[in-house]
Design an enzyme around this catalytic site. Structure first.
Site, PDB file in Angstrom:
ATOM      1  N   GLY A   1       6.337  -0.843  12.933  1.00 51.87           N
ATOM      2  CA  GLY A   1       6.177  -1.584  11.681  1.00 51.87           C
ATOM      3  C   GLY A   1       6.964  -2.873  11.779  1.00 51.87           C
TER       4      GLY A   1
ATOM      5  N   CYS B   1       4.916  -9.320  -0.927  1.00 54.25           N
ATOM      6  CA  CYS B   1       5.236  -9.573  -2.337  1.00 54.25           C
ATOM      7  C   CYS B   1       4.537 -10.834  -2.851  1.00 54.25           C
ATOM      8  CB  CYS B   1       6.750  -9.724  -2.517  1.00 54.25           C
ATOM      9  SG  CYS B   1       7.661  -8.346  -1.824  1.00 54.25           S
TER      10      CYS B   1
ATOM     11  N   VAL C   1       0.975   2.335  17.012  1.00 55.55           N
ATOM     12  CA  VAL C   1       1.550   3.541  17.625  1.00 55.55           C
ATOM     13  C   VAL C   1       0.672   4.709  17.184  1.00 55.55           C
ATOM     14  CG1 VAL C   1       3.527   5.083  17.714  1.00 55.55           C
ATOM     15  CG2 VAL C   1       3.876   2.610  17.680  1.00 55.55           C
TER      16      VAL C   1
ATOM     17  N   GLY D   1       5.959   1.878   6.284  1.00 56.00           N
ATOM     18  CA  GLY D   1       5.592   1.527   4.912  1.00 56.00           C
ATOM     19  C   GLY D   1       4.879   2.635   4.171  1.00 56.00           C
TER      20      GLY D   1
ATOM     21  N   ARG E   1      -2.578  -4.693  -0.080  1.00 51.37           N
ATOM     22  CA  ARG E   1      -1.414  -4.354   0.724  1.00 51.37           C
ATOM     23  C   ARG E   1      -1.137  -5.402   1.793  1.00 51.37           C
ATOM     24  NH1 ARG E   1      -0.170   0.673   4.865  1.00 51.37           N
ATOM     25  NH2 ARG E   1       2.061   0.237   4.997  1.00 51.37           N
TER      26      ARG E   1
ATOM     27  N   GLU F   1      -4.821   2.484 -17.434  1.00 50.61           N
ATOM     28  CA  GLU F   1      -3.610   3.196 -17.018  1.00 50.61           C
ATOM     29  C   GLU F   1      -3.704   4.628 -17.522  1.00 50.61           C
ATOM     30  OE1 GLU F   1      -0.595   2.770 -15.182  1.00 50.61           O
ATOM     31  OE2 GLU F   1      -0.554   4.856 -15.819  1.00 50.61           O
TER      32      GLU F   1
ATOM     33  N   GLY G   1      -0.553   3.054  -7.156  1.00 46.74           N
ATOM     34  CA  GLY G   1       0.648   3.529  -6.473  1.00 46.74           C
ATOM     35  C   GLY G   1       0.448   3.622  -4.972  1.00 46.74           C
TER      36      GLY G   1
ATOM     37  N   THR H   1      16.931  10.357  10.742  1.00 45.65           N
ATOM     38  CA  THR H   1      16.062  11.468  10.326  1.00 45.65           C
ATOM     39  C   THR H   1      16.635  12.785  10.860  1.00 45.65           C
ATOM     40  OG1 THR H   1      14.716  11.425  12.317  1.00 45.65           O
ATOM     41  CG2 THR H   1      14.053   9.918  10.554  1.00 45.65           C
TER      42      THR H   1
ATOM     43  N   PRO I   1      18.094  13.081  15.732  1.00 45.12           N
ATOM     44  CA  PRO I   1      19.162  12.072  15.805  1.00 45.12           C
ATOM     45  C   PRO I   1      18.760  10.781  16.528  1.00 45.12           C
ATOM     46  CG  PRO I   1      19.678  14.016  17.152  1.00 45.12           C
ATOM     47  CD  PRO I   1      18.457  14.348  16.359  1.00 45.12           C
TER      48      PRO I   1
HETATM   49  P1  FAD Z   1       5.808  -2.667   5.033  1.00 47.72           P
HETATM   50  O1  FAD Z   1       6.436  -3.952   4.659  1.00 47.72           O
HETATM   51  O2  FAD Z   1       4.554  -2.270   4.335  1.00 47.72           O
HETATM   52  O3  FAD Z   1       5.534  -2.683   6.593  1.00 47.72           O
HETATM   53  C1  FAD Z   1       5.005  -1.597   7.255  1.00 47.72           C
HETATM   54  C2  FAD Z   1       4.176  -2.088   8.420  1.00 47.72           C
HETATM   55  O4  FAD Z   1       4.047  -1.029   9.342  1.00 47.72           O
HETATM   56  C3  FAD Z   1       2.765  -2.480   8.008  1.00 47.72           C
HETATM   57  O5  FAD Z   1       2.522  -3.843   8.287  1.00 47.72           O
HETATM   58  C4  FAD Z   1       1.876  -1.556   8.830  1.00 47.72           C
HETATM   59  O6  FAD Z   1       0.746  -2.222   9.343  1.00 47.72           O
HETATM   60  C5  FAD Z   1       2.794  -1.144   9.965  1.00 47.72           C
HETATM   61  N1  FAD Z   1       2.431   0.147  10.547  1.00 47.72           N
HETATM   62  C6  FAD Z   1       2.231   1.301   9.888  1.00 47.72           C
HETATM   63  N2  FAD Z   1       1.921   2.282  10.748  1.00 47.72           N
HETATM   64  C7  FAD Z   1       1.939   1.731  11.988  1.00 47.72           C
HETATM   65  C8  FAD Z   1       1.682   2.226  13.278  1.00 47.72           C
HETATM   66  N3  FAD Z   1       1.344   3.484  13.480  1.00 47.72           N
HETATM   67  N4  FAD Z   1       1.785   1.369  14.321  1.00 47.72           N
HETATM   68  C9  FAD Z   1       2.120   0.082  14.125  1.00 47.72           C
HETATM   69  N5  FAD Z   1       2.362  -0.429  12.914  1.00 47.72           N
HETATM   70  C10 FAD Z   1       2.271   0.377  11.855  1.00 47.72           C
HETATM   71  N6  FAD Z   1       8.795  -5.286  -3.542  1.00 47.72           N
HETATM   72  C11 FAD Z   1       9.726  -5.944  -4.245  1.00 47.72           C
HETATM   73  O7  FAD Z   1      10.913  -5.580  -4.146  1.00 47.72           O
HETATM   74  N7  FAD Z   1       9.421  -7.009  -5.030  1.00 47.72           N
HETATM   75  C12 FAD Z   1       8.139  -7.459  -5.151  1.00 47.72           C
HETATM   76  O8  FAD Z   1       7.890  -8.437  -5.853  1.00 47.72           O
HETATM   77  C13 FAD Z   1       7.126  -6.779  -4.457  1.00 47.72           C
HETATM   78  N8  FAD Z   1       5.841  -7.162  -4.567  1.00 47.72           N
HETATM   79  C14 FAD Z   1       4.877  -6.506  -3.844  1.00 47.72           C
HETATM   80  C15 FAD Z   1       3.556  -6.905  -3.979  1.00 47.72           C
HETATM   81  C16 FAD Z   1       2.566  -6.261  -3.266  1.00 47.72           C
HETATM   82  C17 FAD Z   1       1.145  -6.686  -3.433  1.00 47.72           C
HETATM   83  C18 FAD Z   1       2.914  -5.208  -2.377  1.00 47.72           C
HETATM   84  C19 FAD Z   1       1.845  -4.518  -1.567  1.00 47.72           C
HETATM   85  C20 FAD Z   1       4.219  -4.792  -2.255  1.00 47.72           C
HETATM   86  C21 FAD Z   1       5.205  -5.431  -2.990  1.00 47.72           C
HETATM   87  N9  FAD Z   1       6.544  -5.027  -2.908  1.00 47.72           N
HETATM   88  C22 FAD Z   1       7.499  -5.680  -3.631  1.00 47.72           C
HETATM   89  C23 FAD Z   1       6.928  -3.871  -2.095  1.00 47.72           C
HETATM   90  C24 FAD Z   1       7.441  -4.302  -0.741  1.00 47.72           C
HETATM   91  O9  FAD Z   1       6.525  -5.174  -0.154  1.00 47.72           O
HETATM   92  C25 FAD Z   1       7.654  -3.074   0.125  1.00 47.72           C
HETATM   93  O10 FAD Z   1       8.592  -2.248  -0.524  1.00 47.72           O
HETATM   94  C26 FAD Z   1       8.186  -3.405   1.495  1.00 47.72           C
HETATM   95  O11 FAD Z   1       7.328  -4.275   2.165  1.00 47.72           O
HETATM   96  C27 FAD Z   1       8.339  -2.117   2.312  1.00 47.72           C
HETATM   97  O12 FAD Z   1       8.755  -2.422   3.593  1.00 47.72           O
HETATM   98  P2  FAD Z   1       8.395  -1.446   4.806  1.00 47.72           P
HETATM   99  O13 FAD Z   1       8.958  -2.073   6.021  1.00 47.72           O
HETATM  100  O14 FAD Z   1       8.758  -0.078   4.462  1.00 47.72           O
HETATM  101  O15 FAD Z   1       6.804  -1.461   4.858  1.00 47.72           O
END
Ligand code: FAD
Length: 559
Positions: free
Chosen positions: A7, A42, A80, A113, A133, A196, A260, A289, A292
Site C-alpha cells: 500500500g 481526501c 501483492v 486501507g 476511493r 441515510e 462506509g 500484528t 512479530p
Molecule cells: P489508503 O490510503 O487507502 O491506501 C491503501 C493503498 O493500498 C491503496 O492505494 C490500495 O490500492 C493499496 N493496496 C491494497 N491492497 C493492496 C495489495 N494487495 N497490493 C498492493 N497494494 C494494495 N481522512 C481524513 O482524515 N480526512 C479527510 O478529509 C478524508 N477524506 C477522505 C475522502 C475520501 C473520498 C476518501 C476515500 C477517504 C478520505 N479520508 C479522509 C480517509 C483517508 O483517506 C484514509 O483514512 C487513509 O487514506 C487511510 O490510509 P491507508 O494507508 O490505510 O489506506
C-alpha cells in the site's frame, strides 16, 4: 534489513519515507496495486466538484520521487497477491504485464486501507453507480457528469440556468464522504437527494447536533431521506431509479455509494495474523500484528479508542499517517507507541464546518456510562463587534466525577477548526474542564473573544460541577416549573407552553411571583441570561436549574 510495504498511500507512504530518514541502509520496497502512490484521497470530492481542477493536483508524490528522494523501490500497478509468513515472502503480480515474482522480507508492513462497502444489491453494477476511493473513481465520476450534462443539459457545470432541468444525484450514506460528495454535486448544479439508513446524518455526531446539519442541507435544497436504506437499482427511461427499503423509487442520473468502508484484511488472513472483533487487523500499540515480523497500519487496523479504551475502526488520514511513522520507528528499533485515536474529524459542508473529537454522548450511553454531563453553548465565533462573527454550536461532554474532558462537537460557519483542535489537544493531554477555563488561547477581535468559546465551554461546565449553576436538559424537565427570562419581544418568535415570563432585568423585583416549594427551570435564548437568573435565584434561596442551551438547544432537539 529488507522491508516490504504493501500500500503506497497514506500509511504506507508515510512509513516508507520515515523509514528511509531513519535508516539509509535499509532496502525498502513499497508496493501499490493502483497507478499512483501517495495520492490525495481526501481531495477526491473536490476534484469531482471542480474546486481542484487538475487530476495531477491530487498526486502528492510520485513513484519517481520515492525513487529519487527516498531511494525507495516504489512499484505501482503491482499487487501483492500472496504472503507466505513462514518463508517470509510475498508474491507480486504486475498489473500491466501479468507477470508474477516473489520477494523475501525481514519485516512486512500492511497498509492496504479499506474498501468502500458495495452490498450485492440488485442492479448495483449498472452504469452510473459509483464509489469514491481512488483517483480513477473521481475521474470516472467527473467524466460521467460531463457526458451526462453534455447530453441533456447542454450548459456544462454552469448550473441550472440553461432552461433544462438539472441532473439528479442520489448519494447513499450520510457520513463525511457522503456529505462532501453532496456538497460537490450541488456545486456542479445537480439536484441531490441523500439517503441515510440511520435516523441522522453524520453518525459520529449526536443526533441533536446532526439535526442542525440536516437543516443546513435542506437550506441548500438537498433532500434528505432518513431511516431508509437502498434495496436496489433499476434502469429507468432516463437514467436510473434507486429503490429504497420503504418502497420509494428515486430518479437519478448518478448514484454515489458512500455507506462506509471495510478494512482490507484478505492479505492479513492469508498471512494467518489475528483479526479483531471489529473486523480489522489486530495490532499492539507498536503497530505489530500477532506475527512479530508483520506490522499493520491505517484503515485496515483496529485501534484503541483513546477515551473509551475500546477497539474501534477509525478510517482517517491523520491516524494512518501517524501509525505509518510509528511502524517505521519500531522497525528502526525505536520505542514508538500509538496512543489510540480520538476520531477527531472535520468536514466542510457549503459554508459550514462540522467537527468532532473524543467520545459522543450516544457512545457513552451505549457503553452504559452514567458518570458524565454535557453543556451546550452558542457563542460568537469572534468578537461580535468585528464584522463576520457567526454563532458556533458547541456540545462539550465531560466526566462528572473529575471534570475530565471526554468529547466535543462543534458546528458553525466560522472558527470551527480552532475550537475543535483545542478540544482535541485537551483530550490528548487529559485536561479537565477546569483546564479549559484557564487555557490561554490566542485572541484578537477577528479571531475570537478575550474569553474564547473554548474557555467559555470550560467555564459553563465548571459552573455546573462547582454547583454554581445547577443544570437541566429539556428532556429531563417533565412538567416542572418553567421560567422564561427573555424580553417580551423575543416571545413573539417562539414561546414554550406553560412558561412564566419574567424578563431578567425585572427578576429581583418580582421574586414573590415564584414558587419556593418547587424547582424552577429557567431559560432564555442561549442559557446565558438564564445563568444570571439562576445565580440570583440561588442566592435568594430558590431551588433552580438552568436549562442548558435554552431556546437554542430546544430548536434542534433529537425528537
Ligand atoms: P489508503 O490510503 O487507502 O491506501 C491503501 C493503498 O493500498 C491503496 O492505494 C490500495 O490500492 C493499496 N493496496 C491494497 N491492497 C493492496 C495489495 N494487495 N497490493 C498492493 N497494494 C494494495 N481522512 C481524513 O482524515 N480526512 C479527510 O478529509 C478524508 N477524506 C477522505 C475522502 C475520501 C473520498 C476518501 C476515500 C477517504 C478520505 N479520508 C479522509 C480517509 C483517508 O483517506 C484514509 O483514512 C487513509 O487514506 C487511510 O490510509 P491507508 O494507508 O490505510 O489506506
Amino acid at each position: 534489513m529488507k522491508i516490504i510495504i504493501i500500500g503506497g498511500v497514506a500509511g504506507g507512504a508515510s512509513c516508507a519515507a520515515r523509514l528511509r530518514r531513519l535508516d539509509e541502509n535499509a532496502e525498502i520496497i513499497m508496493v501499490e496495486r493502483g497507478p499512483h502512490v501517495s495520492y490525495a484521497n481526501c481531495g477526491l470530492p473536490y476534484y469531482v466538484g471542480g474546486s481542484i481542477e487538475e487530476e495531477s493536483s491530487l498526486l502528492v508524490a510520485t513513484e519517481q520521487m520515492f525513487h529519487a528522494v527516498y531511494n525507495v523501490d516504489a512499484r505501482t500497478s503491482c499487487e501483492v497477491v500472496g504472503i507466505d509468513s513462514q518463508q517470509k515472502t510475498v508474491e507480486l503480480k504486475n498489473q500491466i504485464s501479468g507477470e508474477t515474482s516473489t520477494e523475501s522480507y525481514d519485516k512486512l508492513v500492511l497498509s492496504p486501507g479499506a474498501a468502500p462497502i458495495r452490498p450485492p444489491l440488485p442492479g448495483i453494477d449498472l452504469p452510473g453507480i459509483f464509489s469514491v476511493r481512488t483517483v480513477a473513481d473521481a475521474v470516472d465520476i467527473r467524466k460521467w457528469l460531463e457526458r451526462d450534462i453534455d447530453r441533456s443539459v447542454g450548459n456544462a457545470f454552469t448550473g441550472v440556468d440553461s432552461g433544462w432541468e438539472s441532473k439528479r444525484a442520489v448519494v447513499v450514506g450520510g457520513g463525511f464522504i457522503g456529505l462532501e460528495m453532496v456538497e460537490n454535486l450541488v456545486e456542479r448544479g445537480l439536484s441531490v437527494t441523500l439517503i441515510e439508513k440511520l435516523n441522522q446524518v453524520m453518525p459520529p455526531l449526536d443526533t441533536e447536533m446532526a439535526r442542525l446539519v440536516e437543516r443546513y442541507l435542506a437550506k441548500h435544497n438537498v433532500k434528505v431521506e432518513l431511516n431508509d436504506g437502498v434495496a436496489g437499482f433499476r434502469k429507468a427511461d432516463t437514467g436510473l431509479e434507486v429503490l429504497t427499503e420503504t418502497g420509494k423509487a428515486l430518479p437519478a442520473d448518478i448514484v454515489i455509494m458512500a455507506i462506509g468502508v471495510k478494512p482490507e484484511t484478505a492479505l492479513a488472513k492469508m498471512a494467518g495474523i489475528e483479526i479483531g472483533e471489529r473486523g480489522g487487523i489486530r495490532v499492539d500499540d507498536h503497530m505489530v500484528t500477532s506475527n512479530p515480523d508483520i506490522l499493520a497500519v491505517g484503515d485496515a487496523v483496529e485501534v484503541k479508542d483513546f477515551v473509551t479504551g475500546q477497539y474501534s475502526l477509525i478510517p482517517l488520514a491523520g491516524p494512518a499517517n501517524r501509525q505509518g511513522r510509528i511502524a517505521a520507528d519500531v522497525i528502526a528499533g525505536r520505542d514508538a507507541r500509538f496512543r489510540g485515536t480520538q476520531g477527531t474529524s472535520i468536514c466542510k459542508l457549503f459554508d459550514a464546518t462540522i467537527a468532532q473529537t473524543g467520545v459522543s454522548e450516544k457512545t457513552l450511553k451505549r457503553l452504559g456510562e452514567t458518570d458524565y454531563e454535557k453543556v451546550y453553548i452558542y457563542p460568537n465565533s469572534h468578537a461580535g463587534y468585528y464584522p463576520g462573527a457567526k454563532i458556533l454550536v458547541i456540545k462539550l461532554l465531560f466526566r462528572q466525577s473529575d471534570g475530565k474532558v471526554l468529547g466535543a462537537q462543534v458546528l458553525g460557519e466560522d472558527g470551527v477548526p480552532k475550537r475543535i483542535d483545542s478540544f482535541a489537544m485537551a483530550i490528548q493531554a487529559g485536561f479537565t474542564i477546569y483546564d479549559l477555563e484557564e487555557s490561554e488561547l490566542s485572541y484578537a477581535p477577528p479571531y475570537g473573544s478575550a474569553k474564547d468559546p473554548v474557555n467559555f465551554a470550560g467555564m459553563a461546565a465548571a459552573n455546573v460541577l462547582r454547583g454554581d449553576m445547577p443544570l437541566v436538559h429539556w428532556d429531563a424537565i417533565g412538567d416542572g416549573f418553567l421560567l422564561d427570562v427573555r424580553n417580551p419581544v423575543e416571545l413573539d418568535v417562539e414561546t414554550v407552553p406553560g412558561a412564566i415570563n419574567i424578563p431578567l432585568p425585572q427578576l429581583r423585583a418580582r421574586l414573590e411571583e415564584l414558587p419556593r416549594d418547587k424547582e424552577i427551570n429557567v431559560f432564555c435564548r442561549s442559557a446565558q441570561r438564564s445563568y444570571y437568573a439562576t445565580r440570583i435565584l440561588l442566592q435568594n434561596g430558590f431551588k433552580v436549574r438552568n436549562i442548558s442551551g435554552s431556546m437554542l438547544s430546544r430548536s434542534h432537539r433529537a425528537d
